[in-house]
Design a protein around this motif. Structure first.
Motif, PDB file in Angstrom:
ATOM      1  N   ARG A   2       0.867  -1.184   0.000  1.00 58.69           N
ATOM      2  CA  ARG A   2       0.000   0.000   0.000  1.00 58.69           C
ATOM      3  C   ARG A   2       0.894   1.221   0.000  1.00 58.69           C
ATOM      4  N   THR A   3       1.036   1.817  -1.146  1.00 58.50           N
ATOM      5  CA  THR A   3       1.964   2.940  -1.267  1.00 58.50           C
ATOM      6  C   THR A   3       1.370   4.190  -0.623  1.00 58.50           C
ATOM      7  N   THR A   5      -0.370   7.377  -0.259  1.00 57.75           N
ATOM      8  CA  THR A   5      -1.340   8.083  -1.098  1.00 57.75           C
ATOM      9  C   THR A   5      -1.635   9.459  -0.505  1.00 57.75           C
ATOM     10  N   TRP A   6      -2.039  10.354  -1.337  1.00 59.43           N
ATOM     11  CA  TRP A   6      -2.146  11.758  -0.951  1.00 59.43           C
ATOM     12  C   TRP A   6      -3.592  12.232  -1.017  1.00 59.43           C
ATOM     13  N   VAL A  11      -2.701  16.993   3.437  1.00 61.18           N
ATOM     14  CA  VAL A  11      -2.378  18.408   3.239  1.00 61.18           C
ATOM     15  C   VAL A  11      -2.587  19.169   4.539  1.00 61.18           C
ATOM     16  N   ASN A  15       0.250  21.007   6.778  1.00 63.08           N
ATOM     17  CA  ASN A  15       0.217  22.449   7.002  1.00 63.08           C
ATOM     18  C   ASN A  15       0.150  22.762   8.485  1.00 63.08           C
TER      19      ASN A  15
ATOM     20  N   TRP B   6       1.609  23.296   1.465  1.00 60.87           N
ATOM     21  CA  TRP B   6       0.869  22.170   0.907  1.00 60.87           C
ATOM     22  C   TRP B   6      -0.507  22.608   0.420  1.00 60.87           C
ATOM     23  N   ASN B   7      -0.855  22.206  -0.761  1.00 57.22           N
ATOM     24  CA  ASN B   7      -2.198  22.482  -1.239  1.00 57.22           C
ATOM     25  C   ASN B   7      -2.636  21.397  -2.213  1.00 57.22           C
ATOM     26  N   GLN B   8      -3.810  21.572  -2.782  1.00 58.06           N
ATOM     27  CA  GLN B   8      -4.366  20.517  -3.620  1.00 58.06           C
ATOM     28  C   GLN B   8      -3.492  20.193  -4.825  1.00 58.06           C
ATOM     29  N   VAL B  11      -1.048  17.698  -3.970  1.00 53.01           N
ATOM     30  CA  VAL B  11      -1.677  16.389  -3.829  1.00 53.01           C
ATOM     31  C   VAL B  11      -1.821  15.745  -5.199  1.00 53.01           C
ATOM     32  N   ASN B  14       1.499  14.688  -6.775  1.00 55.10           N
ATOM     33  CA  ASN B  14       2.086  13.497  -6.172  1.00 55.10           C
ATOM     34  C   ASN B  14       1.312  12.242  -6.533  1.00 55.10           C
ATOM     35  N   ASN B  15       0.001  12.354  -6.542  1.00 58.25           N
ATOM     36  CA  ASN B  15      -0.774  11.174  -6.917  1.00 58.25           C
ATOM     37  C   ASN B  15      -0.514  10.783  -8.363  1.00 58.25           C
ATOM     38  N   LEU B  18       2.678   9.099  -8.527  1.00 58.19           N
ATOM     39  CA  LEU B  18       2.542   7.756  -7.969  1.00 58.19           C
ATOM     40  C   LEU B  18       1.949   6.799  -8.998  1.00 58.19           C
ATOM     41  N   LEU B  22       3.814   3.576 -10.714  1.00 60.87           N
ATOM     42  CA  LEU B  22       3.285   2.213 -10.679  1.00 60.87           C
ATOM     43  C   LEU B  22       3.214   1.625 -12.086  1.00 60.87           C
ATOM     44  N   SER B  38      -2.523   1.173  -5.038  1.00 61.61           N
ATOM     45  CA  SER B  38      -2.136   2.491  -4.540  1.00 61.61           C
ATOM     46  C   SER B  38      -3.012   2.940  -3.388  1.00 61.61           C
ATOM     47  N   GLY B  39      -4.230   2.408  -3.319  1.00 58.78           N
ATOM     48  CA  GLY B  39      -5.148   2.870  -2.297  1.00 58.78           C
ATOM     49  C   GLY B  39      -5.976   4.053  -2.762  1.00 58.78           C
ATOM     50  N   LEU B  40      -5.685   4.568  -3.936  1.00 55.29           N
ATOM     51  CA  LEU B  40      -6.471   5.673  -4.487  1.00 55.29           C
ATOM     52  C   LEU B  40      -7.820   5.140  -4.983  1.00 55.29           C
TER      53      LEU B  40
END
Lengths: 384, 384
Positions: A2-3, A5-6, A11, A15, B6-8, B11, B14-15, B18, B22, B38-40
């Motif tokens: 399970r990598t 994830t964001w 966030v 912050n 950090w903001n959207q 995110v 990075n996703n 990711l 993969l 990934s868990g997404l």
DNA sequence: TTAGTTTGTCTATCGTATAAACTAAGTTTA
DNA sequence: TAAACTTAGTTTATACGATAGACAAACTAA
């Protein structure tokens, strides 16, 4: 698998951690300042600050100086929101401190010991910690954890695999202390802890890549890279005391030959001098005793050889010399610097600092205490 | 000071990275698989995948095997979306490869040189790269960058401060090549590049903390910690060839004494054997020449001493021996392992692997090529 | 006074991940 | 062979957090 994830929670968490970190670092600071320095919008800062206030990790004091408009509300890190225990187990002593969340020592207990079987030491530690807890002021979070620095090989599960100078093997120290006190416990090698202590509160505060040399009875090394402790695969990194500096050299207790600590440790010095105390050597040197002077100089030179290897390997910002031999700074600094100048690659010497411990005998205890606080803060900011 | 905020967007970036990672790693993979691993959420994956498709960084092939329901659409990394140039500048050769984004070599140019003044080498490099570009298949992104591995000290601005075996000082290699070809250029020390090459494509693919020993004319070391190259403050890390292993040892060209590379490098071997080629030494050993056999064994032992220091210092997952001396694996492996067994701390030896380079002479070129690709991917995923 | 400035909050909006419904296309079972 | 189930992927609605900008509060300067 399970990598990582964001999502938005991450966030927010980050912050919030950033805001808290800024408050910790620049203690008297306003919301507006945080917004400016962090780049976050002031509304975001406002809401995060309010959460931190509710958690009592920070508090407000009255209005500050105006800079031409409305006066700012000053924020402070609530260093008394909880307390950490830092323990340094040495070969002939146990040092135990209670610190606030900023690493200030509130109470200190020091006890000399002459023999170190594990049950004895565990008993001593238990008593010391208990009396710290009894004397501790009341606070929102109480004891946030216990950290212990040990002169030996510690794995990532908090088990002391081998501490030759204590005579310990496979000691489940973390488990035992967690059972006794029901708080998170962190066990670290003494040099790793010392490195972190100096980086957080001592000589290394301004640097990213620091190698801390714990030069005591043996030699251990703590490695801080990019402000983080490097532990290696199993947590055994930094055993540079057993780096070979003389392939045909004298045998070492580890079974190898020509190890650095056979030449440059306190033990090596006492053997060479045929005496039994570093303090008496230093006293003699201060009385202009030529032999002591010369022997201390030799130790400095040997330390220099190892430091040469460290610098060429890591290209660090700073090397910090700590633990017992730092007491002899006056006598060993010059030979160390000369040895580096004569041996180390020129480019590696530029802008490279060699400093001595600022925390003295507290490096390790404050280091483990800082580990505990770091873990606590990370956990607190996450869960909310 | 502007700290990381950090903001959207972060995110998403990075996703997306990711997801792409993969796809690169597990090449035939479906959207559903990515979501699971990934868990997404699958909707998130779907939208990110569609963006990557538009950027042609990935492509779809037909439907795959059903696992009891609708058949998945198979995704592939588009390794031919662009190409990278990897250059290895040695003391008597220049090796130049064109690779796809997965590090496969499409074209290779190899040229022997006998003298190495910078203008000569730059001219050779220019010609080689130009002919690679001419022969290169057309693609969406074309040449995504040029990477160069150099046997010397390189700073983080891509300037070769010192390459003694080439006779170079303060060479603005990055600037010159960027001016010539108008693409991003990365300059790295040859050992650092080799380490990264082996970690990405060779012997080190399954490990986190790797020390790569480039044992050639001199000895350099590349340090991979937590899968990332550690460079040190200025980029000079890994000069372990000049680690002192014999405090009273023989003088080294660097001005110091007893340096590891004075004992364990190809140069040291040739000096001891009083011959001029490693290949002939190996040939002799294969013909059961006792002297060659013994000398190669000694080199192995000396290598072992230095590796002992490396293991005790870093507690790595793996040590990889590469560059020229890896050719003598058959003769040096045994003495290396014996030396480690007899000297290195027992706990550090457990689960620790010692391997030889898998990429052979391509380690460095593939390493710099991989740096280039990594930079390109990071940049591409960011800007969209 | 009055205008301008700085601090901090409130409200509306935007971007991204997620949940859930839905469509598509297969397999299994009676 | 049809109905039920499964899996893959898309669409739509929603939740959550950062941001923009309006606003209020509290100050300074003129």
């Amino acid at each position: 698998m399970r990598t990582m994830t964001w999502n938005q929670h991450i966030v927010k968490k980050n912050n919030k951690a950033l805001v808290l970190q800024l408050i910790m670092e620049k203690d008297p600071i306003s919301r507006a300042d945080i917004a400016q320095v962090s780049g976050l919008h002031k509304a975001t800062v406002s809401s995060l600050v309010n959460e931190l206030l509710e958690e009592e990790l920070i508090f407000e004091s009255g209005p500050g100086e105006s800079s031409g408009g409305r006066r700012p509300v000053i924020l402070h890190f609530n260093k008394a929101a909880g307390y950490a225990v830092g323990i340094d187990i040495g070969v002939n002593y146990v040092l135990c401190v209670l610190t606030d969340l900023k690493g200030n020592i509130l109470i200190e207990k020091n006890q000399l010991v002459n023999r170190t079987p594990y049950p004895t030491i565990l008993g001593i530690v238990q008593n010391m910690v208990q009396s710290l807890i009894d004397e501790m002021p009341s606070s929102r979070y109480g004891i946030v954890g216990i950290g212990v620095g040990v002169p030996g090989i510690v794995n990532k599960e908090g088990c002391v695999l081998l501490a030759p100078n204590l005579g310990w093997t496979n000691i489940q120290l973390k488990m035992d202390l967690e059972n006794l006190f029901q708080v998170p416990v962190i066990i670290e090698n003494e040099a790793n802890a010392g490195a972190f202590g100096e980086q957080q509160f001592g000589a290394g505060q301004d640097y990213q890549n620091i190698i801390y040399i714990s030069a005591g009875i043996g030699i251990g090394v703590g490695i801080i890279l990019n402000k983080e402790l490097y532990q290696g695969k199993n947590g055994f990194s930094g055993e540079m005391g057993h780096m070979i500096i003389d392939i045909n050299g004298k045998p070492c207790s580890c079974g190898s030959r020509g190890c650095w600590e056979a030449y440059a440790s306190e033990n090596a010095l006492l053997e060479m001098a045929n005496t039994d105390s570093l303090e008496s050597m230093i006293a003699l040197a201060e009385d202009r005793n030529q032999t002591s002077h010369k022997l201390l100089g030799e130790i400095g030179t040997y330390l220099g050889y190892g430091i040469n290897n460290i610098i060429n390997t890591f290209n660090p910002d700073q090397v910090i010399i700590g633990n017992r031999l730092a007491l002899a700074k006056q006598w060993i600094e010059e030979p160390i610097r000369t040895t580096i100048q004569n041996h180390t690659l020129a480019h590696h010497q530029k802008e490279m600092r060699i400093d001595f411990s600022k925390l003295g005998k507290y490096s390790t205890a404050l280091g483990v205490s800082a580990f505990v606080v770091e873990r606590f803060i990370k956990e607190e900011v996450k869960t909310s």
